[in-house]
Scaffold this motif. Structure first.
Motif, mmCIF file in Angstrom:
data_model
loop_
_atom_site.group_PDB
_atom_site.id
_atom_site.type_symbol
_atom_site.label_atom_id
_atom_site.label_comp_id
_atom_site.label_asym_id
_atom_site.label_seq_id
_atom_site.Cartn_x
_atom_site.Cartn_y
_atom_site.Cartn_z
ATOM 1 N N UNK A 295 0.839 -1.212 0.000
ATOM 2 C CA UNK A 295 0.000 0.000 0.000
ATOM 3 C C UNK A 295 0.864 1.249 0.000
ATOM 4 N N UNK A 296 1.962 1.156 0.758
ATOM 5 C CA UNK A 296 2.888 2.296 0.814
ATOM 6 C C UNK A 296 3.382 2.641 -0.604
ATOM 7 N N UNK B 42 2.006 1.666 -3.381
ATOM 8 C CA UNK B 42 0.867 2.035 -4.252
ATOM 9 C C UNK B 42 0.498 3.492 -4.102
ATOM 10 N N UNK B 43 0.546 3.955 -2.861
ATOM 11 C CA UNK B 43 0.169 5.357 -2.617
ATOM 12 C C UNK B 43 1.018 6.269 -3.500
ATOM 13 N N UNK B 44 2.332 6.052 -3.474
ATOM 14 C CA UNK B 44 3.207 6.941 -4.244
ATOM 15 C C UNK B 44 3.128 6.641 -5.734
ATOM 16 N N UNK C 224 0.367 5.721 -7.353
ATOM 17 C CA UNK C 224 -0.841 6.378 -7.864
ATOM 18 C C UNK C 224 -0.664 7.895 -7.949
ATOM 19 N N UNK C 225 -0.029 8.429 -6.924
ATOM 20 C CA UNK C 225 0.199 9.879 -6.928
ATOM 21 C C UNK C 225 1.059 10.289 -8.112
#
Lengths: 476, 706
Positions: free
Chosen positions: B26-27, B29-31, B33-34
């Motif tokens: 998730x960590x 993925x967050x970056x 997607x951003x």
């Protein structure tokens, strides 16, 4: 013999705790999945079409925004101005001055050029006496109505507003909330989008406005709160609103609509008698009653939930105020669950009785108590030498990592859907909060819930507590 | 016995690692997607910038363009065909066209739609209709509708009964967009419900059709689909189609509340009075919301024959709000049929105030004599309102009579009309008239009643005045100006009407204007009195007599909505305020909070300084000087130094060295204004920094004319 009995009790306790934890993990995972599906569905559904064009439609229903105000002299003028600048034609703002002892009423009269008007009031209406109904002399404030009444609490004030309103829908909000200009369009869409079911209430996400830039009653710049308590609450709200409530909404089993941003079909709200004035969990209790009422009518209905960030509010930055707030929430929870105890695993109420109620009972009300007593059990075990340290460490790490993983998922979903916090530093700060929350913020919440339950169960007199408004920061 | 299952510690560690792995995922993925979102945004932005001129060339190309442009157009057309093979390029191009169609209108919009088809982008939209994902299908329908690909009607129409809600709704909107009679097709064929939100959107879609001639929607009032009936009713109301009275009245008996309410609204708006019986019939079985609508409608279209029903509802209805609405309806049909009863005291609770002397008599003794006033003995209790009214009646009639006698001599016909009426009725009639004019009458009685000219003619003063020489008349007028009071009004009025000398007549008018407020309504009197005092104060330089209310800013300040507005108002006093503002600012400095106080003190200081400076500047300017000044400006402008002079004015004002330098006579202001010259730095700032200069040709013409 006694040693044997003790072992049996421990065995049972182990089994209960284990089951409890496994079910919780499973439910949270399912909730994560459901909320994801619901969010994607919501996003795809709203990608097509422009809602702004219908704001002045001849069919646009009337809405009354009811905002109770008690000693809000510091911010009332700015807050009302914000409410008056929403993008919708057929709405009015009804501010209920709930017997403020500061200069709230005087400020409103002076700033909005209010004048007392006559209004017929049902002598049998059960709320504190209404001192006067005021409207502005200025055409630009024609949407504003101010009700001055004797102090009776938030529920009583909102009930007065629901009664005096003529609109099809009523919105109950905290007067210090900032609504996005298109908030009412989203609300109307939610009320009107179903053709088979009657939408009896609409709730939405509450976002945290601490440290955000506000100008002229409008949200100008979204910033991460500077205060650490507010940061933790931001993370908690993201989890609760983006994952929890979104999932319950998918199951059509939402049992709570936040008091800061809740809209109701006025006819149903009046039919159930409005908010219960004898509970501090009135926002949850009214939903229970409205659902029960519709079940008894056997009319198809639903409660809609809007995940768009439409309502922004201040959260407590002071520890005592936070503890009081959570204490109150716990008491409200217990009062509501107790009042509607006949719903517990009652198939007559469908998913409401079989899923929502039990979840709230076990994981919203009981979980903090179990955590609290579990903590003491561990201490006792540690002192008695019964604690298997290796196992304890392993299970603690498992629970901790699950909690962190779940928070990260909430952050991911926040970024994927609305991406409000643009700075990388803000995202990293939130992740850091997720890492330390289980050992810093969460114990405070557990303690507050235990205190609330203790007060309720042992009838310790307690009210609403207080919230000190700082006022929003100016945009820079 | 239940035994807790044994959990291996290894399993727990495995789970920990799993959750850790997910957290790490998730960590990342967050970056991811951003970054992806911002990368896509940038890439699209670049492509859009690249494509914008090409699209603009396509849209605004004309066959009459020069050869070069034609050549460029053909090259672009060939070039773009190659690009179109790239899916990503087509997507961006389509996106740009979708965005653009919202911002253009008329011929350009039509060319845009043609371009969309010519480039073959509509094929992509068609492809989307075949997707298994509902959101892609909905997107395809939306694109075809937005780009008005009219031949897509059939392809889209088949979705109006699709089981996927979003697809169905999008198709419904699209067919209304694509064909003028699309709404007919929809209402004829839809099997699903039409949500209220969808109805809102459909009306919006219909509104966007130019020169739309709606069909007769009564056709669909017999539909099996209740949402079609409801929507038709709303369309009937929206398009004012009042030719379906019977069907609409029949729908009042529909079991669905929304249909009932929509029908009731139509009945109210189209004033179908024959619906009253149906409305009464259904009333008892309706929900409170429908009842409220019914009663409002009955109030609008009902007649006296319906009062009995409404009174029955008002008496028997347990719901306060509904009973209240019934009363309101009664009063709408027959105004004042129901009078307020709440908190109204019994007649016996009232005690008539004893009247010892008429308050209407002015202190100077020249007021109107009040005769026949019934003066009860002291302490006498008036038992009932009827008697009280009678007593007041007499008093008021006296006032009324006096007004009538002195302002409009009663004509014999009026007396003849009144004479057959019994005394009691006559009194009632007079009371009604009195009620309407009560306030005015009292003002007359309290102040000075405008006196009939004929009566004035009879007074010795007026007779004397007519015989006076002009010199004596002038002297008399001067004396009146110095010493006169309200008692001079009749004479002044006489002078205004009969004086032959225009100057004296004007003086009399001015004098009368200053005294007139006393004989008019209180509001006018108050305002004019304020002006009068202010003028006197200015003339005599006696600011002490002014009160804060004399300032024009006072009422604005009272109604200002917030602190910022109040501060702005105070700042304005610096710019345009004068002596009248001093009392107001003093008042603020004494009574308001710190921030207002500070601003008020600043403004006060500035005004006082300016006042001191003003005293050193000649207050008037002769016409010769004025003309000279204008000539010199015109000359300077013609010589090219005009703007410098204007700039000098501005500079002086900005420097603040001599604030009086940029103050010029009002007459010159008007001339400047006529010439369109901006002369004042302060003014220039207020006008958002607009600056200009006059053409030399214009100035020559002006001088020629001068």
């Amino acid at each position: 013999m006694s040693g044997n009995l003790f072992e049996i009790v421990i065995e049972y306790l182990n089994t209960v705790f284990l089951l409890f934890s496994v079910v919780l993990f499973t439910l949270l995972s399912i909730m994560g999945y459901l909320s994801t599906r619901n969010s994607i569905h919501y996003r795809n559904k709203n990608k097509v079409g422009d809602i702004s064009k219908v704001m002045a439609s001849p069919l646009a229903p009337s809405i009354t925004i009811i905002a109770p105000a008690y000693n809000e002299g510091l911010t009332i003028i700015e807050n009302i101005r914000s409410l008056l600048s929403l993008q919708y034609v057929n709405y009015e703002v009804m501010v209920i001055n709930d017997g403020s002892i500061d200069d709230t009423m005087e400020k409103m009269i002076s700033a909005y050029n209010l004048v007392k008007v006559t209004q017929e009031i049902d002598p049998n209406w059960k709320s504190k006496p209404i001192r006067g109904v005021y409207r502005s002399r200025q055409a630009s404030f024609s949407k504003l109505i101010v009700i001055d009444k004797e102090n009776g609490g938030k529920s009583d004030a909102i009930n007065t507003g629901i009664y005096l309103s003529d609109s099809k829908f009523v919105g109950c909000i905290d007067v210090d909330c900032l609504l996005k200009p298109d908030a009412l369009l989203h609300v109307v869409k939610s009320f009107y989008q179903r053709s088979k079911k009657r939408v009896i209430a609409v709730g939405g996400v509450i976002r945290i406005a601490n440290s955000c830039g506000i100008s002229g009653g409008m949200l100008e710049e979204i910033r991460l709160p500077k205060n650490w308590l507010a940061k933790f609450q931001l993370l908690e709200y993201s989890r609760s609103f983006l994952l929890g409530r979104m999932a319950w909404s998918r199951l059509d089993s939402l049992l709570i609509i936040s008091g800061a941003f809740g809209f109701f079909d006025r006819e149903i709200a009046l039919a159930v008698g409005g908010y219960d004035t004898n509970t501090v969990g009135e926002d949850m209790e009214i939903i229970f009653r409205m659902r029960r009422y519709m079940h008894e009518l056997k009319e198809p209905y639903t409660i809609e939930y809007i995940p768009d960030p439409l309502c922004w509010t201040e959260v407590p930055e002071d520890l005592n105020i936070l503890v009081n707030q959570r204490d109150r929430w716990a008491r409200g929870n217990l009062e509501t669950l107790f009042k509607h105890k006949d719903m517990f695993f009652n198939s007559k109420f469908g998913r409401l009785g079989l899923i929502s109620y039990p979840y709230w009972f076990f994981y919203e009300w009981l979980a903090p108590l179990m955590e609290f007593f579990g903590f003491f059990t561990i201490i006792v075990f540690a002192f008695t030498g019964m604690l298997n340290w290796e196992f304890f460490l392993a299970i603690t790490m498992t629970i901790y990592m699950f909690s962190v993983m779940f928070s990260f998922y909430a952050i991911l979903w926040d970024v994927y859907t609305y991406n409000e916090y643009k700075k990388t530093k803000d995202i990293l700060t939130l992740m850091f909060c997720a890492l330390i929350e289980p050992i810093t913020f969460h114990p405070i919440i557990v303690w507050s819930a235990v205190r609330g339950n203790y007060k309720k169960l042992f009838r310790v007199k307690s009210g609403w507590g207080s919230q000190v408004r700082k006022g929003f920061a100016k945009a820079t | 016995m239940i035994k807790s299952p044994k959990i291996h510690t290894d399993l727990l560690w495995d789970l920990t690692v799993l959750f850790l792995g997910l957290a790490a995922l998730y960590f990342v993925s967050i970056f991811f997607f951003r970054n992806r979102a911002s990368r896509l945004f940038r890439r699209r932005g670049t492509k859009r910038t690249e494509l914008a001129p090409i699209i603009s060339n396509f849209l605004f190309h004309s066959s009459e363009d020069p050869k070069e442009a034609q050549k460029e157009y053909v090259e672009l057309k060939i070039g773009i065909r190659e690009y179109l093979a790239d899916n990503y390029f087509r997507k961006i191009l389509a996106d740009i066209l979708f965005d653009l169609q919202r911002d253009v209108a008329g011929g350009t919009r039509q060319r845009l739609f043609r371009l969309f088809v010519e480039l073959g982008l509509h094929h992509d939209s068609y492809k989307k209709l075949k997707s298994w994902r509902w959101n892609i299908v909905a997107q395809g329908i939306l694109e075809l509708a937005q780009m008005e690909v009219s031949h897509a009607f059939q392809s889209v129409a088949k979705f109006i009964n699709d089981k996927r809600g979003i697809v169905r709704k999008q198709a419904e909107l699209a067919i209304v967009h694509l064909k003028v009679d699309g709404i007919n097709y929809l209402l004829d064929n839809t099997k699903y419900g039409i949500s209220e939100w969808q109805q809102l959107k459909l009306i919006e879609a219909l509104e966007s059709i130019t020169d739309y001639n709606p069909p007769r929607f009564k056709t669909w009032l017999i539909s099996e689909n209740k949402d079609v009936v409801l929507f038709s009713l709303r369309l009937i109301k929206h398009y004012n189609q009042n030719d379906a009275a019977d069907s609409i009245i029949a729908l009042v008996k529909h079991k669905d509340n929304d249909i009932k309410i929509a029908a009731i609204h139509c009945i109210r708006d189209f004033h179908f009075t024959k619906a009253m019986d149906a409305l009464k019939l259904v009333f008892a079985q309706c929900s409170p919301i429908v009842k409220a609508s019914l009663l409002d409608t009955m109030g609008e279209i009902g007649s006296e024959a319906d009062l009995e029903f409404l009174k029955h509802v008002a008496r028997t209805e347990p719901n306060f709000s509904i009973a209240n609405r019934a009363n309101r309806a009664i009063n709408t049909i027959q105004p004042d049929a129901i009078l307020p009863t709440k908190d109204i005291l019994e007649d016996a609770d009232f005690v008539m105030e004893t009247i010892t002397e008429s308050p209407a008599i002015p202190s100077d003794g020249e007021g109107l004599p009040v005769e026949n006033v019934e003066v009860p003995e002291t302490g006498e209790v008036i038992p009932a309102v009827a008697e009280k009214v009678e007593t007041i009646e007499i008093e008021e009639i006296q006032i009324y009579d006096l007004v009538e006698v002195h302002t409009q001599p009663k004509e014999p016909e009026e007396e003849e009309e009144l004479s057959p009426v019994s005394e009691e009725k006559s009194h009632q009639l007079e009371i009604l008239e009195l009620e309407a004019d009560l306030e005015r009458s009292l003002n007359f009685s309290l102040g000075l009643v405008p006196v009939d000219a004929a009566e004035i003619d009879e007074t010795p003063e007026n007779t004397d005045y007519a015989e006076m020489s002009q010199e004596s008349r002038e002297q008399l007028l001067d004396e009146m100006t110095e010493n006169g009071g309200a008692s001079e009004t009749p004479l002044l009025e006489f002078m205004m009407e009969h004086e032959e000398d225009p100057e004296l007549r004007f003086k009399a008018f001015n004098r009368l204007r200053n005294t007139a407020p006393k004989s008019q309504g209180p509001e006018i009197a108050e305002v004019e009195a304020v002006e009068e005092v202010a003028e006197i104060a200015l003339d005599t330089d006696d600011i002490g007599t002014l009160s804060p209310e004399h300032s024009v800013f006072y009422s604005l300040f009272e109604h200002a909505s917030d602190l910022d507005s109040k501060k702005i108002l105070i700042k304005e006093t610096i710019a345009i305020g004068d002596e009248k503002e001093i009392a107001f600012l003093n008042h603020l400095a004494q009574n308001e909070g710190d921030s207002i106080k500070d601003e008020a003190l600043k403004a006060l200081k500035a005004i006082k300084e300016r006042r001191t400076n003003d005293k050193n500047v000649p207050s008037t300017i002769t016409s010769e000087e004025l003309l000279e000044d204008v000539d010199s400006i015109v000359d300077e402008i013609l010589e090219g130094s005009g703007p410098d002079r204007l700039d000098n004015h501005k500079r002086d004002a900005d420097d603040g060295t001599d604030p009086t330098d940029d103050r010029i006579p009002l007459e010159l202001c008007f001339i400047y204004d006529e010439l369109g010259i901006l002369y004042n730095g302060q003014r220039e700032k207020e006008d958002l920094g607009l600056n200009f200069e006059l053409s030399q040709e214009y100035m020559y013409n002006l001088k020629e004319q001068g």
